[in-house]
Design a protein around this motif. Structure first.
Motif, mmCIF file in Angstrom:
data_model
loop_
_atom_site.group_PDB
_atom_site.id
_atom_site.type_symbol
_atom_site.label_atom_id
_atom_site.label_comp_id
_atom_site.label_asym_id
_atom_site.label_seq_id
_atom_site.Cartn_x
_atom_site.Cartn_y
_atom_site.Cartn_z
ATOM 1 N N GLY A 196 -2.671 34.246 12.987
ATOM 2 C CA GLY A 196 -1.876 33.591 11.963
ATOM 3 C C GLY A 196 -2.247 34.052 10.570
ATOM 4 N N VAL A 197 -1.945 33.208 9.589
ATOM 5 C CA VAL A 197 -2.136 33.574 8.190
ATOM 6 C C VAL A 197 -2.935 32.513 7.455
ATOM 7 C CG1 VAL A 197 -0.044 34.979 8.070
ATOM 8 C CG2 VAL A 197 0.086 32.526 7.541
ATOM 9 N N ALA A 198 -3.557 32.939 6.363
ATOM 10 C CA ALA A 198 -4.309 32.015 5.523
ATOM 11 C C ALA A 198 -3.388 31.171 4.647
ATOM 12 C CB ALA A 198 -5.284 32.785 4.643
ATOM 13 N N GLU A 199 -2.192 31.703 4.380
ATOM 14 C CA GLU A 199 -1.213 30.979 3.556
ATOM 15 C C GLU A 199 0.179 31.378 4.004
ATOM 16 O OE1 GLU A 199 0.134 30.372 -1.130
ATOM 17 O OE2 GLU A 199 -1.454 31.814 -0.610
ATOM 18 N N LEU A 200 1.000 30.404 4.313
ATOM 19 C CA LEU A 200 2.369 30.692 4.699
ATOM 20 C C LEU A 200 3.105 31.391 3.556
ATOM 21 C CD1 LEU A 200 3.370 27.431 6.621
ATOM 22 C CD2 LEU A 200 2.957 29.714 7.590
ATOM 23 N N GLY A 201 3.982 32.304 3.914
ATOM 24 C CA GLY A 201 4.700 33.079 2.918
ATOM 25 C C GLY A 201 3.983 34.337 2.513
ATOM 26 N N THR A 202 2.776 34.544 3.069
ATOM 27 C CA THR A 202 2.018 35.769 2.825
ATOM 28 C C THR A 202 1.632 36.378 4.173
ATOM 29 O OG1 THR A 202 -0.253 34.891 2.883
ATOM 30 C CG2 THR A 202 1.002 34.576 0.842
ATOM 31 N N GLN A 203 1.090 37.570 4.121
ATOM 32 C CA GLN A 203 0.560 38.218 5.316
ATOM 33 C C GLN A 203 -0.969 38.204 5.328
ATOM 34 O OE1 GLN A 203 2.546 39.310 7.890
ATOM 35 N NE2 GLN A 203 4.095 38.266 6.644
ATOM 36 N N ARG A 204 -1.565 37.419 4.447
ATOM 37 C CA ARG A 204 -3.022 37.414 4.330
ATOM 38 C C ARG A 204 -3.672 36.739 5.533
ATOM 39 N NH1 ARG A 204 -7.586 34.964 2.214
ATOM 40 N NH2 ARG A 204 -6.627 32.986 1.621
ATOM 41 N N GLN A 205 -4.558 37.449 6.194
ATOM 42 C CA GLN A 205 -5.257 36.897 7.343
ATOM 43 C C GLN A 205 -6.357 35.925 6.910
ATOM 44 O OE1 GLN A 205 -6.750 40.431 9.368
ATOM 45 N NE2 GLN A 205 -5.139 40.243 10.904
ATOM 46 N N PRO A 206 -6.669 34.939 7.746
ATOM 47 C CA PRO A 206 -7.847 34.108 7.469
ATOM 48 C C PRO A 206 -9.107 34.959 7.446
ATOM 49 C CG PRO A 206 -6.480 33.130 9.197
ATOM 50 C CD PRO A 206 -5.964 34.530 8.974
ATOM 51 N N LEU A 207 -9.974 34.688 6.501
ATOM 52 C CA LEU A 207 -11.220 35.433 6.356
ATOM 53 C C LEU A 207 -12.417 34.503 6.502
ATOM 54 C CD1 LEU A 207 -10.379 37.691 3.264
ATOM 55 C CD2 LEU A 207 -10.248 38.314 5.698
ATOM 56 N N ALA A 208 -13.535 35.052 6.916
ATOM 57 C CA ALA A 208 -14.753 34.266 7.063
ATOM 58 C C ALA A 208 -15.312 33.815 5.726
ATOM 59 C CB ALA A 208 -15.811 35.061 7.821
ATOM 60 N N THR A 209 -14.807 34.348 4.626
ATOM 61 C CA THR A 209 -15.234 33.958 3.285
ATOM 62 C C THR A 209 -14.262 33.003 2.606
ATOM 63 O OG1 THR A 209 -14.221 36.010 2.500
ATOM 64 C CG2 THR A 209 -16.590 36.031 2.880
ATOM 65 N N ASP A 210 -13.213 32.581 3.306
ATOM 66 C CA ASP A 210 -12.253 31.622 2.751
ATOM 67 C C ASP A 210 -12.841 30.210 2.796
ATOM 68 O OD1 ASP A 210 -10.257 33.460 2.207
ATOM 69 O OD2 ASP A 210 -9.255 33.183 4.136
ATOM 70 N N HIS A 211 -12.602 29.442 1.747
ATOM 71 C CA HIS A 211 -13.067 28.060 1.715
ATOM 72 C C HIS A 211 -12.118 27.162 2.511
ATOM 73 C CE1 HIS A 211 -15.117 29.929 -1.718
ATOM 74 N NE2 HIS A 211 -16.067 29.039 -1.488
ATOM 75 N N PRO A 235 -12.411 25.868 -4.084
ATOM 76 C CA PRO A 235 -12.694 27.173 -4.697
ATOM 77 C C PRO A 235 -11.836 28.246 -4.034
ATOM 78 C CG PRO A 235 -14.723 26.063 -3.998
ATOM 79 C CD PRO A 235 -13.582 25.312 -3.392
ATOM 80 N N GLU A 236 -11.471 29.255 -4.803
ATOM 81 C CA GLU A 236 -10.714 30.382 -4.251
ATOM 82 C C GLU A 236 -11.675 31.463 -3.774
ATOM 83 O OE1 GLU A 236 -7.895 31.669 -7.143
ATOM 84 O OE2 GLU A 236 -6.641 29.884 -6.893
ATOM 85 N N PRO A 237 -11.285 32.206 -2.742
ATOM 86 C CA PRO A 237 -10.068 32.050 -1.935
ATOM 87 C C PRO A 237 -10.244 30.920 -0.928
ATOM 88 C CG PRO A 237 -11.401 33.812 -1.047
ATOM 89 C CD PRO A 237 -12.108 33.351 -2.291
ATOM 90 N N TYR A 238 -9.131 30.382 -0.428
ATOM 91 C CA TYR A 238 -9.250 29.305 0.540
ATOM 92 C C TYR A 238 -8.152 29.397 1.596
ATOM 93 C CZ TYR A 238 -5.846 27.029 -2.643
ATOM 94 O OH TYR A 238 -4.765 26.734 -3.447
ATOM 95 N N LEU A 239 -8.452 28.809 2.726
ATOM 96 C CA LEU A 239 -7.462 28.645 3.782
ATOM 97 C C LEU A 239 -6.585 27.462 3.414
ATOM 98 C CD1 LEU A 239 -9.728 28.957 6.968
ATOM 99 C CD2 LEU A 239 -8.178 30.694 6.057
ATOM 100 N N HIS A 240 -5.290 27.680 3.342
ATOM 101 C CA HIS A 240 -4.379 26.583 3.060
ATOM 102 C C HIS A 240 -4.246 25.710 4.306
ATOM 103 C CE1 HIS A 240 -2.508 27.925 -0.862
ATOM 104 N NE2 HIS A 240 -3.311 28.931 -0.540
ATOM 105 N N GLY A 241 -4.288 24.393 4.095
ATOM 106 C CA GLY A 241 -4.134 23.449 5.191
ATOM 107 C C GLY A 241 -2.738 22.864 5.188
#
Length: 399
Positions: A77-92, A239-245
């Motif tokens: 999936g994605v870290a934020e809908l509307g983007t292609q950014r993958q979840p990262l281990a450094t995301d808050h 804090p940024e970057p973060y996983l959107h919930g």
């Protein structure tokens, strides 16, 4: 924090009501030389993908598996809908009730050094609390056998949240919402998960040290473990970057609820913000590493019947601010959590060498999403099996 859940129509956004579940609520850090191994096992990634592709599934999921200095990151999936950014281990992200393990770590480290005893009572350490609560011990608070009424279910607390989700509470007075209530049962007589327990634990830690709980987290947990992306904020921003919930309702667009609630209303019971990397590092040290001494750990691993909230993989038993998860592949220790936009599992092996975190970006629990929870628990068990013996995912699918 994550005991009692109420659907609250809060505001209008994007033409429809925002509906959220009220719960209470860096480079990859680790041993020197730890190296991420990309997206890891393709079969494990497929299991996460099954979750995010469900109509009621979370938009994003990320798992971190650590075995000594070998680290694997699996995501879908994605870290934020509307983007292609993958979840990262450094995301808050919000840890929700997994934050209770952090308050447990602070308290047990104070037990290690003799500043607290597991048999210390509220009457001894916090005499200003109601007389009816005075016999409750630190041990009972950590094991959710205290009988304290849950402040997060108090009507007055819910009313404040409903009127102003960003309300800044005086976290040290959260128990005032239930101060006129007696105990719900005799201390030690049964298990009942309560968000009030860990508020009281943090207050006891402050009372014996004269330090703020936030400072105790830094000195007792963050700095010893090198946790650079972990904090206990007061407000609602991450804090940024973060996983959107997200709040996910099948057939409707997912609602971003990342900043819907502030953290002051959950504090030591659910307010910690961390990253998958930090969360994984913490769980290895907390479940079996050197964060807690052997004598204290033996007390911590006194288990009774009781499940975390939400239930974790396999059969659940409750220890002192930790849960025992007996899966088909073996035993791990850890904690779960769920709040608006996030559900967490963090576990480690008894020797502290291996650890696993699984984080998804929607709230999953038995009350509101039982089928999704069954699926998530099956996926979590597959990851535990991969952690313990590299046998990978169970091929029969989720229940």
């Amino acid at each position: 924090m994550s005991l009692r859940h109420r659907r609250l129509p809060l505001t209008r956004h994007g033409g429809r009501a925002v509906v959220a579940l009220l719960t209470a609520s860096l480079a990859l850090t680790g041993p020197a030389g730890a190296t991420p191994r990309g997206d890891g096992d393709g079969a494990l990634k497929a299991r996460l993908r099954e979750l995010v592709e469900r109509p009621d599934g979370p938009p994003g999921a990320i798992a971190v598996l650590r075995d000594g200095d070998r680290v694997r990151v699996v995501r879908a999936g994605v870290a934020e809908l509307g983007t292609q950014r993958q979840p990262l281990a450094t995301d808050h992200m919000r840890l929700a009730s997994a934050a209770k393990a952090f308050s447990g770590a602070v308290a047990l480290r104070l037990v290690d050094c003799g500043m607290l005893s597991l048999d210390d009572t509220l009457g001894k350490r916090l005499p200003s609390l109601p007389d009816a609560w005075h016999a409750v011990t630190l041990r009972q608070l950590l094991q959710h056998t205290s009988g304290l009424p849950d402040y997060s279910a108090a009507p007055d607390f819910v009313d404040v949240i409903r009127a102003d989700p960003h309300h800044v509470f005086d976290s040290r007075h959260l128990l005032d919402f239930v101060a006129d209530e007696g105990l719900e049962f005799a201390p030690g007589s049964r298990y009942q998960y309560s968000n009030s327990d860990n508020i009281a634990v943090a207050l006891m830690a402050e009372a014996v040290t004269g330090q703020r709980y936030e400072d105790l987290l830094a000195s007792k947990v963050y700095r010893p473990l090198g946790l650079r992306g972990t904090s206990l904020p007061e407000g609602y921003r991450l804090p940024e970057p973060y996983l959107h919930g997200y709040a996910v309702e099948p057939g409707a667009p997912a609602e971003d609820v990342t900043t819907l609630f502030g953290a002051s209303g959950s504090w030591a019971s659910g307010g910690v913000v961390s990253t998958p990397a930090d969360f994984n590092t913490f769980m290895a040290a907390y479940a079996g590493g050197k964060l807690i001494g052997d004598a204290t750990r033996r007390q911590q691993r006194t288990f009774i019947d009781g499940a975390s909230e939400p239930a974790g993989p396999g059969a659940n038993k409750a220890g002192l601010a930790i849960f025992k998860y007996t899966t088909r592949c073996g035993v791990v220790y850890g904690h779960t959590g769920n709040t608006a936009g996030y559900t967490q599992l963090g576990v480690g092996t008894p020797d502290g060498r291996r650890s696993l975190t699984v984080s998804v970006t929607s709230q999953v629990n038995q009350t509101n999403t039982p089928d999704l929870l069954a699926h998530l628990r099956a996926v979590e068990e597959d990851f535990v099996c991969a952690l313990l013996n590299d046998r990978g995912p169970h091929t029969q699918g989720h229940p």
